[in-house]
Design a protein around this motif. Sequence first.
Motif: not given
Length: 203
Positions: A4-8
């Motif tokens: 899981k890669v979050f782009i925040v």
Amino acid sequence: MATKVFIVYYSMYGHVERLAEEIKKGASSIEGVEAKMWQVPEILPDEVLVKMSAPPKSEVPIITANQLAEADGVLFGFPTRFGMMAAQFKAFLDATGGLWRSQQLAGKPAGIFYSTGSQGGGQETTPLTAITQLVHHGMIFVPIGYTFGAGMFEMERVKGGSPYGAGTYAGDGTRVPSELELEQAFHQGRYFAVMAKKLKTSA
């Protein structure tokens, strides 16, 4: 199980959000990686945003500080204010004290992307000063270095970004990210996803 890669990110006029979209595409191009975009909460009142001619926010969901712990890796994006991250993003990170106490982000990879108003407006100082936030959480900073190849040495066209991460120039607000800047953002997403996947599978 997917990485899981979050782009925040925080984006007032859409420049950082446009980079985030390309970063998501790049990360999603890696098999076994699930990329998701998140916005941080706005802290300015609506009447101030109206006076600043800020457009309405997109439908990208708002993240809470504790949700960061669900990610295997996080890419943080923000515009620059006087050579540092915007207060809206700093306020969000200031709310991660609980995660810091429990060290839930320690060992997770993190990357940075950004937007500045001009060439001297913080293309390197913005990510450089932001690294302190990652260090206190024990996160592993993943820069792009010069892996973008010839695009890193472009001299004929205006191009944001640096070895720290993808970037763009907003100018007076009317300029939009160039094709080359978007390609660099895509590259960062893809490169970061590979690193995050390697770290997860080797754990």
